[in-house]
Design a protein around this motif. Sequence first.
Motif, PDB file in Angstrom:
ATOM      1  N   UNK A   1      45.383  41.323  54.340  1.00 36.32           N
ATOM      2  CA  UNK A   1      44.847  40.154  53.637  1.00 36.32           C
ATOM      3  C   UNK A   1      44.850  40.413  52.139  1.00 36.32           C
ATOM      4  N   UNK A   2      45.156  39.378  51.388  1.00 39.24           N
ATOM      5  CA  UNK A   2      45.167  39.489  49.935  1.00 39.24           C
ATOM      6  C   UNK A   2      43.971  38.770  49.331  1.00 39.24           C
ATOM      7  N   UNK A   3      43.467  39.353  48.266  1.00 34.31           N
ATOM      8  CA  UNK A   3      42.481  38.703  47.409  1.00 34.31           C
ATOM      9  C   UNK A   3      42.918  38.963  45.973  1.00 34.31           C
ATOM     10  N   UNK A   4      42.213  38.430  45.010  1.00 37.09           N
ATOM     11  CA  UNK A   4      42.776  38.381  43.660  1.00 37.09           C
ATOM     12  C   UNK A   4      42.285  39.461  42.703  1.00 37.09           C
ATOM     13  N   UNK A   5      41.219  40.174  43.055  1.00 42.56           N
ATOM     14  CA  UNK A   5      40.668  41.205  42.176  1.00 42.56           C
ATOM     15  C   UNK A   5      39.632  41.979  42.970  1.00 42.56           C
ATOM     16  N   UNK A   6      39.605  43.313  42.879  1.00 42.33           N
ATOM     17  CA  UNK A   6      38.757  44.095  43.788  1.00 42.33           C
ATOM     18  C   UNK A   6      37.272  43.751  43.766  1.00 42.33           C
ATOM     19  N   UNK A   7      36.743  43.348  42.614  1.00 39.42           N
ATOM     20  CA  UNK A   7      35.327  42.983  42.541  1.00 39.42           C
ATOM     21  C   UNK A   7      35.127  41.485  42.354  1.00 39.42           C
ATOM     22  N   UNK A   8      36.194  40.718  42.535  1.00 38.36           N
ATOM     23  CA  UNK A   8      36.137  39.288  42.246  1.00 38.36           C
ATOM     24  C   UNK A   8      35.510  38.471  43.356  1.00 38.36           C
ATOM     25  N   UNK A   9      35.360  37.211  43.081  1.00 33.02           N
ATOM     26  CA  UNK A   9      34.760  36.303  44.052  1.00 33.02           C
ATOM     27  C   UNK A   9      35.587  36.231  45.327  1.00 33.02           C
ATOM     28  N   UNK A  10      36.907  36.193  45.205  1.00 35.90           N
ATOM     29  CA  UNK A  10      37.748  36.021  46.398  1.00 35.90           C
ATOM     30  C   UNK A  10      37.635  37.214  47.338  1.00 35.90           C
ATOM     31  N   UNK A  11      37.541  38.420  46.773  1.00 36.00           N
ATOM     32  CA  UNK A  11      37.326  39.598  47.610  1.00 36.00           C
ATOM     33  C   UNK A  11      35.982  39.489  48.334  1.00 36.00           C
ATOM     34  N   UNK A  12      34.948  39.064  47.617  1.00 32.65           N
ATOM     35  CA  UNK A  12      33.617  38.986  48.228  1.00 32.65           C
ATOM     36  C   UNK A  12      33.545  37.893  49.288  1.00 32.65           C
ATOM     37  N   UNK A  13      34.200  36.748  49.042  1.00 35.07           N
ATOM     38  CA  UNK A  13      34.207  35.694  50.071  1.00 35.07           C
ATOM     39  C   UNK A  13      34.990  36.152  51.289  1.00 35.07           C
ATOM     40  N   UNK A  14      36.145  36.768  51.089  1.00 32.00           N
ATOM     41  CA  UNK A  14      36.958  37.248  52.207  1.00 32.00           C
ATOM     42  C   UNK A  14      36.180  38.265  53.027  1.00 32.00           C
ATOM     43  N   UNK A  15      35.579  39.247  52.355  1.00 31.06           N
ATOM     44  CA  UNK A  15      34.823  40.277  53.071  1.00 31.06           C
ATOM     45  C   UNK A  15      33.648  39.665  53.825  1.00 31.06           C
ATOM     46  N   UNK A  16      32.934  38.768  53.161  1.00 30.68           N
ATOM     47  CA  UNK A  16      31.745  38.169  53.788  1.00 30.68           C
ATOM     48  C   UNK A  16      32.134  37.364  55.022  1.00 30.68           C
ATOM     49  N   UNK A  17      33.204  36.571  54.885  1.00 27.76           N
ATOM     50  CA  UNK A  17      33.615  35.735  56.018  1.00 27.76           C
ATOM     51  C   UNK A  17      34.111  36.586  57.174  1.00 27.76           C
TER      52      UNK A  17
END
Length: 403
Positions: free
Chosen positions: A140-156
């Motif tokens: 899975x890709x997200x846009x930045x290691x500490x960014x919002x997209x990483x946190x939403x992906x991990x949380x979901x």
Amino acid sequence: MNEFPAAPLAWVNGSDAPEKSAINLGFMALSDCASVVVAATQGFAQPYGLTLNLKRQSSWANLRDKLVSGELDAAHSLYGLIYAVHLGIGGVAATDMAVLMGLNQNGQSINLSHGLQARGVTGPEALDRHVHQSRAKLTFAQTFPTGTHAMWLYYWLASQGIHPLQDVDSVVVPPPQMVAHLQAGRIDGFCVGEPWSASAVRQDLGFTIATTQTIWPDHPEKVLGCTRAFVEQYPNAARALVMAILEASRFIEQSTENRQSTAQLLSAREYLDAPLDCIQPRLLGDYVDGLGNRWQDPHALRFHGAGEVNLPYLSDGMWFMTQFRRWGLLRDDPDYLGVARQVQQLELYREAASAVGVGHSGETMRSSQLIDGKIWDGSDPVGYASGFKLHAMTDSSALLASR
């Protein structure tokens, strides 16, 4: 395309005059940069004595580096990026940072590939089974290691019983490159902001399995970020910048026609460089997921909400730190409230909001229920961060090696 009206006249003189009139303002090619682009190009900044020079960035890492170096004065930024720099996470020296205002809520999505769709993986339960039964890890890709997209992906993923650091692989891809990576088969899914999720659906490269507003309705997303040094050296300019972007944010939401004209503006080559039909529908809350479903989303991308979107709540900043702690990006609990008070520029924001007639409350915290049933209100960040069933077992700083 509808004409953008001129911003209300404002006198700029004396002690209120901005100390710096030309502001280099960074942004990424995402629909949620809208208020920054509208403020810079449609006459909202000039009445406050500012010229906003828009600087599109190729990646969040580049944007971060230019903010820290001073090449950019301020930027459309990931919430977690600002806090990571402030805390010295991710291989960069800690630099005092500032969140001037919230730019938007909601409006990001998690998409899966057409290949997974063809194998019947079209819902969370099927994804959970596939992840735990397949020998090959999904990427899975997200846009930045500490960014919002990483946190939403991990949380979901965690809310579905999938450990985001153990059960799948996570890679960093800049937002405009997501669709190409999905098409090439280099990733199995991604979390990104619009219009790139909608573009993947429109090109029949996969489907949207979840929007981020289903994870946290009206969640914080992008912010207007800068260094603390910029605020201290140019306080009037910082306040004027917030005033201009508040005016633009309010304008975008005044009518459907204004949202449509904003979508048209964003489609231009120098901004998103994307087809209007990939930008406009989800900007208006009109969603199709690629599985035959269509709906009008009650928590679609919003930029103002009578000021509710723009107030830099302390609890919003604190939440991202709880997730850094959860996933091992912080080895110890920080002073959550103390750090948020350093970063969130509440006083400056309230001065700017009052000056342009945007209401604001005295509240600094807000309460929300997330997809897993947990309540976040900022009252017990240490307990919240440690109370998740799925979390990092060890320090996860290796995740930050990828830029």
